[in-house]
Design an enzyme around this catalytic site. Structure first.
Site, short mmCIF file in Angstrom:
data_model
loop_
_atom_site.label_atom_id
_atom_site.label_comp_id
_atom_site.label_asym_id
_atom_site.label_seq_id
_atom_site.Cartn_x
_atom_site.Cartn_y
_atom_site.Cartn_z
N HIS A 1 35.07 43.27 49.10
CA HIS A 1 35.75 42.84 48.23
C HIS A 1 34.15 41.11 48.30
O HIS A 1 32.91 41.30 48.89
CB HIS A 1 36.72 41.41 49.59
CG HIS A 1 35.67 40.72 50.65
ND1 HIS A 1 35.64 42.00 51.89
CD2 HIS A 1 34.70 40.30 51.12
CE1 HIS A 1 35.76 40.92 52.56
NE2 HIS A 1 34.62 39.95 52.46
N LEU A 2 34.52 40.39 47.21
CA LEU A 2 33.76 39.19 46.84
C LEU A 2 34.27 37.79 47.19
O LEU A 2 35.60 37.77 47.34
CB LEU A 2 33.51 40.01 45.65
CG LEU A 2 32.28 38.68 45.51
CD1 LEU A 2 32.06 39.43 43.15
CD2 LEU A 2 32.85 37.06 44.66
N SER B 1 25.74 32.35 46.22
CA SER B 1 25.59 33.70 45.77
C SER B 1 26.57 34.50 45.30
O SER B 1 27.14 34.62 46.94
CB SER B 1 24.27 34.25 45.99
OG SER B 1 23.73 35.61 45.92
N HIS C 1 28.03 37.88 45.69
CA HIS C 1 27.95 39.79 46.60
C HIS C 1 28.96 40.43 47.13
O HIS C 1 29.54 39.54 47.81
CB HIS C 1 26.21 39.49 47.34
CG HIS C 1 26.80 38.54 48.73
ND1 HIS C 1 26.61 37.48 49.10
CD2 HIS C 1 27.09 38.98 49.67
CE1 HIS C 1 26.82 37.13 50.18
NE2 HIS C 1 27.30 37.82 50.58
#
EC number: 4.6.1.-
Length: 247
Positions: free
Chosen positions: A120-121, A188, A190
């Site tokens: 997941h993000l 950020s 990822h």
């Protein structure tokens, strides 16, 4: 949205837990000499709120042996539910083939690395919700997610960063409504591939990441592989899952 670079990072807690949560402000316990302190009165939660959830308020029992030795960074309390907002990534066979090459190579540097079971993000930090707040919280999220279109994710987002920031901004507004911790100031985005207990950044940085990046760059159809069509944002609260479709 495409993604290219691999990153190594550390976290003070597990993926679905956080040390930041709601805290009730304790009384100072002081009272005038010769006077007994007034008894504290607890007001009952309205039935209309309690009846939102037919099940029990108890969250899942915490057992570190069931999740690789990871330990809570906040104590479990009755009615407290760890909550996390994220974009799911449904891994295809080709992605798992790439991971089958990457992980053994990374394990030559950090043998205790463990492959993620799901991908997941994150759009939020993990926060603590009271049980009777879960439904209003999710309803507020759904109201803010309805105006967003579909998007694409990869290992680390290198395009479409602004769109993810817009999503996070809306999630943060809901967090603020419930007096919860917002996301990081300069996030950020990822996709986590593997994890281990402890800080292994020194072993992963430099040569290891360069070699892993070379594997990704040389993998057949990597540019197409590391794109995904996502249609929803999800919220996990304890053992409950909620989906918010994107336009």
């Amino acid at each position: 949205m495409s993604a290219a670079p691999l990153v190594g990072y550390s976290s003070s807690g597990s993926e679905d837990e956080s040390e930041d949560g709601m805290r009730t402000r304790p009384g100072d316990g002081s009272h005038r000499r010769g006077h007994s302190p007034l008894p504290r009165q607890r007001f009952p939660v309205p039935d209309s709120v309690l009846n939102m959830f037919p099940g029990t308020e108890e969250g899942p029992e915490d057992d570190s042996t069931k999740h690789g030795g990871r330990v809570r960074t906040f104590p479990h309390e009755r009615g407290n539910w760890a909550t996390h907002v994220y974009v799911p990534y449904e891994a295809k066979e080709e992605f798992l083939d790439l991971l089958d090459v990457l992980l053994p190579h990374a394990q030559t540097y950090v043998p205790r690395l463990v492959r993620m079971e799901a991908f997941h993000l994150s759009l939020s930090q993990s926060v603590v919700l009271r049980h009777h707040w879960i439904l209003p919280f999710v309803q507020a999220l759904k109201a803010r997610m309805t105006s967003f279109h579909r998007t694409f994710i990869g290992l680390e987002v290198t395009s479409g960063h602004a769109q993810f920031l817009d999503l996070v901004s809306e999630v943060d507004r809901v967090m603020e409504e419930f007096n919860l911790t917002t996301f990081y100031q300069d996030p950020s985005f990822h996709l986590s591939l593997a994890w281990c207990v402890g800080d292994a950044r020194l072993q992963l940085e430099g040569q290891c990441l360069q070699e892993l990046q070379a594997i990704v760059d040389g993998f057949e159809d990597a540019e197409v592989l590391l794109r995904v069509h996502t249609e929803q944002v999800r919220c996990k609260s304890g053992n409950k899952f909620f989906s918010m479709p994107l336009k």
